[in-house]
Design an enzyme around this catalytic site. Structure first.
Site, PDB file in Angstrom:
ATOM      1  N   GLU A 212      38.094  40.546 -18.093  1.00 49.76           N
ATOM      2  CA  GLU A 212      36.899  40.306 -18.919  1.00 49.76           C
ATOM      3  C   GLU A 212      37.253  39.139 -19.827  1.00 49.76           C
ATOM      4  O   GLU A 212      37.931  39.319 -20.841  1.00 49.76           O
ATOM      5  CB  GLU A 212      36.559  41.563 -19.739  1.00 49.76           C
ATOM      6  CG  GLU A 212      36.164  42.770 -18.894  1.00 49.76           C
ATOM      7  CD  GLU A 212      34.759  42.661 -18.310  1.00 49.76           C
ATOM      8  OE1 GLU A 212      33.951  41.878 -18.833  1.00 49.76           O
ATOM      9  OE2 GLU A 212      34.484  43.362 -17.332  1.00 49.76           O
ATOM     10  N   CYS A 246      32.270  37.600 -27.609  1.00 48.94           N
ATOM     11  CA  CYS A 246      32.487  36.883 -26.347  1.00 48.94           C
ATOM     12  C   CYS A 246      31.183  36.362 -25.758  1.00 48.94           C
ATOM     13  O   CYS A 246      31.160  35.324 -25.116  1.00 48.94           O
ATOM     14  CB  CYS A 246      33.198  37.783 -25.343  1.00 48.94           C
ATOM     15  SG  CYS A 246      32.323  39.318 -25.051  1.00 48.94           S
TER      16      CYS A 246
HETATM   17  P1  NAD Z   1      44.112  38.501 -28.260  1.00 52.74           P
HETATM   18  O1  NAD Z   1      44.863  37.354 -28.804  1.00 52.74           O
HETATM   19  O2  NAD Z   1      44.047  39.768 -29.023  1.00 52.74           O
HETATM   20  O3  NAD Z   1      44.718  38.757 -26.807  1.00 52.74           O
HETATM   21  C1  NAD Z   1      44.212  39.771 -25.948  1.00 52.74           C
HETATM   22  C2  NAD Z   1      45.362  40.676 -25.523  1.00 52.74           C
HETATM   23  O4  NAD Z   1      46.307  39.930 -24.767  1.00 52.74           O
HETATM   24  C3  NAD Z   1      46.100  41.290 -26.710  1.00 52.74           C
HETATM   25  O5  NAD Z   1      46.240  42.677 -26.486  1.00 52.74           O
HETATM   26  C4  NAD Z   1      47.418  40.547 -26.714  1.00 52.74           C
HETATM   27  O6  NAD Z   1      48.482  41.339 -27.184  1.00 52.74           O
HETATM   28  C5  NAD Z   1      47.623  40.157 -25.268  1.00 52.74           C
HETATM   29  N1  NAD Z   1      48.394  38.930 -25.107  1.00 52.74           N
HETATM   30  C6  NAD Z   1      48.303  37.812 -25.868  1.00 52.74           C
HETATM   31  N2  NAD Z   1      49.152  36.855 -25.398  1.00 52.74           N
HETATM   32  C7  NAD Z   1      49.798  37.396 -24.329  1.00 52.74           C
HETATM   33  C8  NAD Z   1      50.785  36.911 -23.416  1.00 52.74           C
HETATM   34  N3  NAD Z   1      51.293  35.715 -23.518  1.00 52.74           N
HETATM   35  N4  NAD Z   1      51.181  37.754 -22.424  1.00 52.74           N
HETATM   36  C9  NAD Z   1      50.667  38.994 -22.318  1.00 52.74           C
HETATM   37  N5  NAD Z   1      49.731  39.493 -23.159  1.00 52.74           N
HETATM   38  C10 NAD Z   1      49.302  38.726 -24.149  1.00 52.74           C
HETATM   39  O7  NAD Z   1      42.596  38.117 -27.996  1.00 52.74           O
HETATM   40  P2  NAD Z   1      42.014  36.720 -27.499  1.00 52.74           P
HETATM   41  O8  NAD Z   1      42.528  36.403 -26.166  1.00 52.74           O
HETATM   42  O9  NAD Z   1      42.059  35.710 -28.580  1.00 52.74           O
HETATM   43  O10 NAD Z   1      40.486  37.175 -27.357  1.00 52.74           O
HETATM   44  C11 NAD Z   1      39.457  36.270 -27.438  1.00 52.74           C
HETATM   45  C12 NAD Z   1      38.977  35.881 -26.043  1.00 52.74           C
HETATM   46  O11 NAD Z   1      38.564  37.049 -25.361  1.00 52.74           O
HETATM   47  C13 NAD Z   1      37.775  34.974 -26.085  1.00 52.74           C
HETATM   48  O12 NAD Z   1      37.890  34.011 -25.074  1.00 52.74           O
HETATM   49  C14 NAD Z   1      36.625  35.906 -25.755  1.00 52.74           C
HETATM   50  O13 NAD Z   1      35.512  35.280 -25.167  1.00 52.74           O
HETATM   51  C15 NAD Z   1      37.280  36.871 -24.825  1.00 52.74           C
HETATM   52  N6  NAD Z   1      36.592  38.143 -24.850  1.00 52.74           N
HETATM   53  C16 NAD Z   1      35.971  38.536 -23.734  1.00 52.74           C
HETATM   54  C17 NAD Z   1      35.275  39.722 -23.733  1.00 52.74           C
HETATM   55  C18 NAD Z   1      34.554  40.202 -22.505  1.00 52.74           C
HETATM   56  O14 NAD Z   1      34.102  41.331 -22.526  1.00 52.74           O
HETATM   57  N7  NAD Z   1      34.433  39.404 -21.469  1.00 52.74           N
HETATM   58  C19 NAD Z   1      35.229  40.500 -24.885  1.00 52.74           C
HETATM   59  C20 NAD Z   1      35.891  40.052 -26.008  1.00 52.74           C
HETATM   60  C21 NAD Z   1      36.575  38.875 -25.990  1.00 52.74           C
END
Ligand code: NAD
Length: 460
Positions: A212, A246
């Site tokens: 997602e 998102c």
């Molecule tokens: P985040 O930084 O919290 O990362 C998401 C998860 O990935 C966390 O649990 C984190 O610990 C893990 N993570 C981070 N770096 C990692 C790595 N190098 N290796 C393994 N795991 C790792 O959140 P984010 O990515 O900043 O979230 C924002 C993004 O998510 C935006 O692009 C948003 O559009 C998208 N998003 C999508 C949805 C959807 O339903 N499609 C919903 C919410 C957010």
């Protein structure tokens, strides 16, 4: 910092799954009821942790996190028995009296990794789908929304036996260890950079994944529409959770004739909703952390500012900000994921569609037009995860619509029955007859193919 034995938990769930891969209907209902009870017990703490992490207004937190999940559990509990039933399918006459059906079965142990923007909903909503489908679950909350992460850990540890649901807190190190372990399904929500890492790691064990992800979600304003209503609905969708959604409208593409009027109306609604001093509004959130705050600041070019200013680094406050944009501007490159709304005037609908299809496939798309020809032209040419026509965000509120992305905005979709299906393998079962036994199936084959063709044509 985090003291948890990841391997013990992963192994426990794997062993328990092997011992008993089928979790009965009653047990699933019991687990879902435990979630419901825990939400009621911890509701105040949930709202408080969301406020500490994101300055999330109570109304927004209730609506998009607590009530959202509660509604979903209620609906799943109501329908689960029906969904779990084996589905009979037709069997060709040639096999008479054989029977065929599809049995939904759990994958086993599911890893759910969530981001920080809806840190409660984005863990609990997939979790209840996975439980309903009979899976065991390991949750990994985002370390960035740390208050919610600690609270979820406390709730899960209190409510569940780890063989069913466990929570592992942590950042890159812990998530990497989890991804290097063997799960039967991985459900990841977050940015597409990490999405690629997840998919690469999953490929080692050929573990199926749902991703997602995000992207730039366009908003079209073309043809005949009530611009006052358009502005109202764009502003409410964009600045919910301070734009950290998102599926928030990422940018607006508007017919150049309507540009001036729409800008006026957008500014009018920003003031109506958040007052003349939005930093004093109780209905407006804050940016999650300093690094996102600085990233967002770098996107605001003061000479294109239509509404905004008065930024405060002290409490990570960025007011609802409207900027005029043109192709190639920094704010038109990556997903904004914050309270900045670029608006770009376009010569006509075709140039707007051409602009969007040049980029990656968006997670969401918004079409404001009462003209069905405009709606159809966009729907037929632009691929997107989900669409709302004449409003924003609403498609996520209908559990009968699968929610997910396409292309770089993700793969797989969930919510309601779609969650049950997503976390279930559809096992095909053919029960052959022991009464009838056609000799044409068996060697020696010589001279039988003509008869087989004939039987297949009339009874196949
Ligand atoms: P985040 O930084 O919290 O990362 C998401 C998860 O990935 C966390 O649990 C984190 O610990 C893990 N993570 C981070 N770096 C990692 C790595 N190098 N290796 C393994 N795991 C790792 O959140 P984010 O990515 O900043 O979230 C924002 C993004 O998510 C935006 O692009 C948003 O559009 C998208 N998003 C999508 C949805 C959807 O339903 N499609 C919903 C919410 C957010």
């Amino acid at each position: 910092m985090y003291q948890q034995n990841i391997q013990d938990i992963v192994q426990l769930q794997r062993d328990k799954y092997r011992e008993n891969s089928y979790i009965e209907f009653q047990k699933r209902i019991e687990l879902l009821t435990k979630v419901q009870d825990a939400i009621i017990k911890y509701e105040k703490e949930i709202l408080n942790s969301l406020f500490l992490d994101l300055g999330k207004p109570v109304y927004e937190a209730q609506l998009s996190e607590v009530i959202f999940v509660q509604n979903e559990i209620r609906s799943i509990k109501k329908n689960l028995k029906k969904w779990m039933k084996k589905k009979k399918v037709k069997t060709p006459l040639i096999h008479f009296p054989a029977k065929s059906f599809i049995q939904s079965e759990a994958y086993g142990s599911v890893l759910i990794i969530a981001p920080w923007n809806y840190p409660f909903q984005l863990l609990f909503s997939p979790m209840i789908g996975a439980i309903a489908a009979g899976n065991r679950v390991v949750l990994k909350p985002s370390e960035i929304s740390e208050n919610t992460s600690h609270l979820v850990k406390k709730m899960i540890d209190e409510v569940f036996d780890k063989e069913y649901v466990a929570c592992i807190e942590g950042g890159v190190k812990e998530t990497t260890e989890l991804l290097d372990s063997h799960f039967d399904y991985i459900f990841y929500t977050g940015n597409s950079h990490v999405g690629r890492i997840v998919m690469e790691k999953a490929s080692k064990n050929l573990t199926p994944v749902t991703l997602e992800l995000g992207g730039k979600s366009p908003t079209f304003v073309f043809g005949n529409s009530d611009l006052d209503l358009v502005a109202k609905r764009i502003i409410s969708g964009k600045f919910f959770n301070a734009g950290q959604t998102c599926i928030a409208p990422d940018y607006i593409l508007v017919d150049e004739d309507k540009y001036e009027e729409l800008v006026d109306k957008l500014i009018n609604y920003i003031e109506k909703f958040y007052g003349e001093v939005p930093s004093k509004s109780k209905d407006y959130g804050r940016i999650i952390n300093e690094s996102h705050f600085n990233r967002l600041l770098s996107l605001i070019e003061t000479d294109s500012l239509l509404c905004g200013g008065n930024i405060s680094s002290e409490n990570k406050f960025i007011p609802p900000t409207l900027v005029s944009a043109k192709e190639g501007d920094q704010c038109m490159k990556d997903e904004i994921f914050g309270p900045i709304l670029p608006i770009m005037k376009m010569e006509n609908l075709k140039s707007a569609i051409d602009y969007v299809v040049k980029g990656e496939k968006p997670l969401a798309m918004y079409i404001f037009s009462n003209d069905s020809k405009v709606q159809e032209a966009i729907l037929n040419r632009v691929s997107a995860g989900g669409v709302t026509v004449n409003d924003t965000l609403m498609h996520i509120t209908n559990e009968h619509l699968p929610f997910g992305g396409v292309g770089t905005s993700g793969m797989g979709s969930y919510h309601g029955k779609n969650s049950f299906d997503l976390f279930s393998h559809q096992k095909s079962v053919f029960k052959a007859s022991t009464v009838m036994d056609l000799p044409v199936k068996y060697p020696p084959y010589f001279g039988k193919i003509g008869l087989v063709r004939w039987l297949m044509r009339f009874f196949g």
